[in-house]
Design a protein around this motif. Sequence first.
Motif, PDB file in Angstrom:
ATOM      1  N   LEU A 278      -3.070   6.746  12.074  1.00 56.71           N
ATOM      2  CA  LEU A 278      -3.133   6.503  10.638  1.00 56.71           C
ATOM      3  C   LEU A 278      -4.366   7.139  10.007  1.00 56.71           C
ATOM      4  CD1 LEU A 278      -2.087   2.747  10.601  1.00 56.71           C
ATOM      5  CD2 LEU A 278      -0.663   4.733  10.121  1.00 56.71           C
ATOM      6  N   ASP A 279      -5.314   7.568  10.820  1.00 59.15           N
ATOM      7  CA  ASP A 279      -6.566   8.160  10.341  1.00 59.15           C
ATOM      8  C   ASP A 279      -6.750   9.538  10.960  1.00 59.15           C
ATOM      9  OD1 ASP A 279      -7.210   5.836   8.968  1.00 59.15           O
ATOM     10  OD2 ASP A 279      -8.313   5.003  10.661  1.00 59.15           O
ATOM     11  N   PRO A 280      -7.522  10.415  10.295  1.00 59.95           N
ATOM     12  CA  PRO A 280      -7.896  11.677  10.946  1.00 59.95           C
ATOM     13  C   PRO A 280      -9.052  11.448  11.901  1.00 59.95           C
ATOM     14  CG  PRO A 280      -8.810  11.606   8.751  1.00 59.95           C
ATOM     15  CD  PRO A 280      -7.992  10.360   8.902  1.00 59.95           C
ATOM     16  N   GLY A 281      -9.172  12.309  12.898  1.00 58.53           N
ATOM     17  CA  GLY A 281     -10.303  12.184  13.813  1.00 58.53           C
ATOM     18  C   GLY A 281     -10.192  13.112  14.995  1.00 58.53           C
ATOM     19  N   HIS A 282     -11.217  13.049  15.849  1.00 54.49           N
ATOM     20  CA  HIS A 282     -11.264  13.801  17.097  1.00 54.49           C
ATOM     21  C   HIS A 282     -11.156  12.827  18.254  1.00 54.49           C
ATOM     22  CE1 HIS A 282     -13.639  17.280  15.049  1.00 54.49           C
ATOM     23  NE2 HIS A 282     -12.347  17.405  14.900  1.00 54.49           N
ATOM     24  N   ILE A 283     -10.338  13.163  19.237  1.00 58.91           N
ATOM     25  CA  ILE A 283     -10.186  12.329  20.430  1.00 58.91           C
ATOM     26  C   ILE A 283     -10.549  13.185  21.627  1.00 58.91           C
ATOM     27  CG2 ILE A 283      -8.590  11.000  21.826  1.00 58.91           C
ATOM     28  CD1 ILE A 283      -7.150  10.247  19.328  1.00 58.91           C
ATOM     29  N   THR A 284     -11.526  12.735  22.404  1.00 53.72           N
ATOM     30  CA  THR A 284     -12.012  13.517  23.539  1.00 53.72           C
ATOM     31  C   THR A 284     -11.029  13.468  24.698  1.00 53.72           C
ATOM     32  OG1 THR A 284     -13.205  11.671  24.527  1.00 53.72           O
ATOM     33  CG2 THR A 284     -14.382  12.992  22.893  1.00 53.72           C
ATOM     34  N   GLY A 285     -11.187  14.407  25.616  1.00 52.20           N
ATOM     35  CA  GLY A 285     -10.349  14.436  26.801  1.00 52.20           C
ATOM     36  C   GLY A 285     -10.538  13.205  27.666  1.00 52.20           C
ATOM     37  N   GLN A 286     -11.741  12.668  27.723  1.00 54.43           N
ATOM     38  CA  GLN A 286     -11.990  11.454  28.504  1.00 54.43           C
ATOM     39  C   GLN A 286     -11.262  10.259  27.912  1.00 54.43           C
ATOM     40  OE1 GLN A 286     -16.304  11.350  28.501  1.00 54.43           O
ATOM     41  NE2 GLN A 286     -16.331  12.025  30.638  1.00 54.43           N
ATOM     42  N   THR A 287     -11.210  10.184  26.591  1.00 52.18           N
ATOM     43  CA  THR A 287     -10.503   9.087  25.934  1.00 52.18           C
ATOM     44  C   THR A 287      -9.012   9.176  26.193  1.00 52.18           C
ATOM     45  OG1 THR A 287     -12.185   9.059  24.213  1.00 52.18           O
ATOM     46  CG2 THR A 287     -10.124   7.949  23.728  1.00 52.18           C
ATOM     47  N   ILE A 288      -8.461  10.382  26.153  1.00 53.63           N
ATOM     48  CA  ILE A 288      -7.034  10.571  26.434  1.00 53.63           C
ATOM     49  C   ILE A 288      -6.725  10.136  27.861  1.00 53.63           C
ATOM     50  CG2 ILE A 288      -5.191  12.287  26.640  1.00 53.63           C
ATOM     51  CD1 ILE A 288      -6.645  13.852  24.406  1.00 53.63           C
ATOM     52  N   GLU A 289      -7.594  10.485  28.797  1.00 54.49           N
ATOM     53  CA  GLU A 289      -7.388  10.098  30.198  1.00 54.49           C
ATOM     54  C   GLU A 289      -7.464   8.583  30.367  1.00 54.49           C
ATOM     55  OE1 GLU A 289      -6.761  10.600  34.323  1.00 54.49           O
ATOM     56  OE2 GLU A 289      -6.372  11.861  32.579  1.00 54.49           O
TER      57      GLU A 289
ATOM     58  N   ALA B  40      -4.634   1.173  22.124  1.00 51.74           N
ATOM     59  CA  ALA B  40      -5.264   1.276  20.813  1.00 51.74           C
ATOM     60  C   ALA B  40      -6.720   0.843  20.836  1.00 51.74           C
ATOM     61  CB  ALA B  40      -4.487   0.434  19.796  1.00 51.74           C
ATOM     62  N   HIS B  41      -7.076  -0.056  21.755  1.00 52.64           N
ATOM     63  CA  HIS B  41      -8.467  -0.498  21.844  1.00 52.64           C
ATOM     64  C   HIS B  41      -9.390   0.612  22.315  1.00 52.64           C
ATOM     65  CE1 HIS B  41      -8.220  -4.699  20.799  1.00 52.64           C
ATOM     66  NE2 HIS B  41      -7.126  -4.809  21.523  1.00 52.64           N
ATOM     67  N   LYS B  42      -8.853   1.617  22.956  1.00 50.91           N
ATOM     68  CA  LYS B  42      -9.671   2.713  23.477  1.00 50.91           C
ATOM     69  C   LYS B  42      -9.800   3.873  22.489  1.00 50.91           C
ATOM     70  CE  LYS B  42      -8.280   1.601  28.160  1.00 50.91           C
ATOM     71  NZ  LYS B  42      -9.488   0.842  28.401  1.00 50.91           N
ATOM     72  N   LEU B  43      -9.001   3.859  21.419  1.00 55.15           N
ATOM     73  CA  LEU B  43      -8.954   4.989  20.494  1.00 55.15           C
ATOM     74  C   LEU B  43      -9.906   4.798  19.306  1.00 55.15           C
ATOM     75  CD1 LEU B  43      -5.109   5.566  20.432  1.00 55.15           C
ATOM     76  CD2 LEU B  43      -6.816   7.038  21.473  1.00 55.15           C
ATOM     77  N   PRO B  44     -10.488   5.885  18.781  1.00 56.69           N
ATOM     78  CA  PRO B  44     -11.391   5.796  17.636  1.00 56.69           C
ATOM     79  C   PRO B  44     -10.687   5.843  16.278  1.00 56.69           C
ATOM     80  CG  PRO B  44     -11.416   8.007  18.468  1.00 56.69           C
ATOM     81  CD  PRO B  44     -10.501   7.225  19.377  1.00 56.69           C
ATOM     82  N   VAL B  45      -9.348   5.837  16.257  1.00 62.26           N
ATOM     83  CA  VAL B  45      -8.592   5.885  15.004  1.00 62.26           C
ATOM     84  C   VAL B  45      -7.635   4.694  14.947  1.00 62.26           C
ATOM     85  CG1 VAL B  45      -8.704   8.394  14.741  1.00 62.26           C
ATOM     86  CG2 VAL B  45      -6.846   7.389  16.039  1.00 62.26           C
ATOM     87  N   ARG B  46      -7.239   4.326  13.715  1.00 63.94           N
ATOM     88  CA  ARG B  46      -6.236   3.270  13.561  1.00 63.94           C
ATOM     89  C   ARG B  46      -4.862   3.832  13.910  1.00 63.94           C
ATOM     90  NH1 ARG B  46      -5.310   1.279   8.420  1.00 63.94           N
ATOM     91  NH2 ARG B  46      -5.822   3.338   7.616  1.00 63.94           N
ATOM     92  N   VAL B  47      -4.032   3.002  14.541  1.00 67.04           N
ATOM     93  CA  VAL B  47      -2.717   3.457  14.987  1.00 67.04           C
ATOM     94  C   VAL B  47      -1.668   2.397  14.659  1.00 67.04           C
ATOM     95  CG1 VAL B  47      -3.560   4.937  16.839  1.00 67.04           C
ATOM     96  CG2 VAL B  47      -3.139   2.536  17.287  1.00 67.04           C
ATOM     97  N   ARG B  48      -0.389   2.819  14.767  1.00 66.75           N
ATOM     98  CA  ARG B  48       0.719   1.871  14.612  1.00 66.75           C
ATOM     99  C   ARG B  48       1.852   2.250  15.556  1.00 66.75           C
ATOM    100  NH1 ARG B  48       3.561   3.450   8.845  1.00 66.75           N
ATOM    101  NH2 ARG B  48       4.191   5.530   9.445  1.00 66.75           N
ATOM    102  N   LEU B  49       2.703   1.274  15.830  1.00 66.43           N
ATOM    103  CA  LEU B  49       3.858   1.472  16.697  1.00 66.43           C
ATOM    104  C   LEU B  49       5.027   1.951  15.846  1.00 66.43           C
ATOM    105  CD1 LEU B  49       5.203   0.943  19.536  1.00 66.43           C
ATOM    106  CD2 LEU B  49       5.904  -1.243  18.585  1.00 66.43           C
ATOM    107  N   VAL B  50       5.673   3.030  16.274  1.00 69.52           N
ATOM    108  CA  VAL B  50       6.845   3.542  15.573  1.00 69.52           C
ATOM    109  C   VAL B  50       7.968   3.711  16.578  1.00 69.52           C
ATOM    110  CG1 VAL B  50       5.619   4.684  13.708  1.00 69.52           C
ATOM    111  CG2 VAL B  50       6.073   5.929  15.801  1.00 69.52           C
TER     112      VAL B  50
END
Length: 139
Positions: free
Chosen positions: A38-49, A123-133
Amino acid sequence: MALMPRRVKHRKSQRRRIKGNASRGNTVSFGDWGLQSLDPGHITGQTIEACRIAATQYVRGEGKVYIRIFPQKSVTARPLETRMGKGKGDPDRWVAVIRPGTIMFELTGVDKEAARDCFNRVAHKLPVRVRLVGRRPKI
């Protein structure tokens, strides 16, 4: 090891401002449930892992997790306690550029409650707001 590209044309890239909504990658394509930014941002490779590990530990072979983002932009950093000047720093980490509407992760083979619980952990690990679709039915 964190995600990063094998080769890039340019080692260092400019940050740029994240403007607008996602025009590609904004629908659930592979799974039944998706996690949408729901927000713009950068997500690092470590966060994705870290998100991948949390999601796969939750589904435990029942479902399948799809990762729809990849870190292909380098972010540079100067060493600590370094004086100003002397050019741009070396690449420090790799990030994925996320626009509002981007589907980041998808799940298949689980019901809505299990998908909600799984994506809540992610979602707790991500720096952006998210939603389930959910997946839209094809006409």
